[in-house]
Write a protein that holds these residues in place. Structure first.
Motif, PDB file in Angstrom:
ATOM      1  N   SER A 141       1.613 -40.502  31.067  1.00  0.00           N
ATOM      2  CA  SER A 141       2.444 -41.573  31.580  1.00  0.00           C
ATOM      3  C   SER A 141       2.591 -42.388  30.455  1.00  0.00           C
ATOM      4  O   SER A 141       3.657 -43.176  30.320  1.00  0.00           O
ATOM      5  CB  SER A 141       1.552 -42.426  32.750  1.00  0.00           C
ATOM      6  N   ILE A 183      -7.773 -39.848  41.199  1.00  0.00           N
ATOM      7  CA  ILE A 183      -8.190 -41.242  41.289  1.00  0.00           C
ATOM      8  C   ILE A 183      -8.836 -41.753  42.360  1.00  0.00           C
ATOM      9  O   ILE A 183      -9.933 -42.047  42.431  1.00  0.00           O
ATOM     10  CB  ILE A 183      -7.146 -42.199  40.941  1.00  0.00           C
ATOM     11  N   LEU A 184      -8.410 -41.025  43.550  1.00  0.00           N
ATOM     12  CA  LEU A 184      -8.775 -41.226  44.837  1.00  0.00           C
ATOM     13  C   LEU A 184     -10.012 -40.490  44.858  1.00  0.00           C
ATOM     14  O   LEU A 184     -11.350 -40.916  45.704  1.00  0.00           O
ATOM     15  CB  LEU A 184      -7.812 -40.806  46.101  1.00  0.00           C
ATOM     16  N   LYS A 242       5.478 -42.283  35.740  1.00  0.00           N
ATOM     17  CA  LYS A 242       5.385 -41.827  37.006  1.00  0.00           C
ATOM     18  C   LYS A 242       3.945 -40.687  37.070  1.00  0.00           C
ATOM     19  O   LYS A 242       3.322 -40.456  38.378  1.00  0.00           O
ATOM     20  CB  LYS A 242       6.401 -41.211  37.820  1.00  0.00           C
ATOM     21  N   GLY A 251      -3.040 -39.483  40.706  1.00  0.00           N
ATOM     22  CA  GLY A 251      -3.263 -40.153  42.020  1.00  0.00           C
ATOM     23  C   GLY A 251      -4.439 -39.674  42.748  1.00  0.00           C
ATOM     24  O   GLY A 251      -5.347 -40.385  43.086  1.00  0.00           O
ATOM     25  N   ILE A 298       0.548 -41.549  38.818  1.00  0.00           N
ATOM     26  CA  ILE A 298       0.373 -41.493  40.167  1.00  0.00           C
ATOM     27  C   ILE A 298       0.516 -39.910  40.465  1.00  0.00           C
ATOM     28  O   ILE A 298       0.077 -39.576  41.518  1.00  0.00           O
ATOM     29  CB  ILE A 298       1.346 -42.498  40.838  1.00  0.00           C
TER      30      ILE A 298
END
Length: 118
Positions: A94, A110-111, A100, A107, A103
């Protein structure tokens, strides 16, 4: 390791398998061109094509490691290490390529990391 962590980590593995598919088997496809924002002619160049296929194998092996960590070893620590690695690589991407990426590629990882904490 909670069922939520297993589901999220499996989704990360599937995401990386899909990236492998795009980079290794569908290198010059319309979808790969769109996802990576590159012309099909550029993707068809031998040097670029070889680099994409190499990167695809790398992403496929990351997926295999995630699945091994979840299902064979049931190791929360291994999942955390792999997710942290993915997030760091996405952060680098990034900063150097496209904002982007943190994410799009990081993304779910990270979750998954968040789910490991709780």
């Amino acid at each position: 390791m909670t069922i939520i962590t297993k589901i999220l980590a499996t989704c990360v593995a599937l995401e990386f398998l899909y990236i492998m598919y795009l980079e290794t088997f569908a290198t010059t496809s319309d979808k790969t061109s769109k996802v990576f924002g590159m012309d099909k002619d550029e993707l068809a160049r031998k040097s670029v094509n070889t680099l994409f296929k190499n990167q695809g194998v790398y992403n496929g092996l990351i997926s295999v490691l995630i699945l091994l960590a979840i299902f064979l070893y049931a190791s929360k620590i291994a999942v955390i290490i792999l997710m942290a690695y993915i997030v760091l690589v996405a952060l680098y991407g990034s900063l150097t390529s496209n904002p982007k990426i943190i994410i799009m590629q990081g993304g779910l990882a990270i979750l998954t990391l968040i789910s490991c904490i709780f």
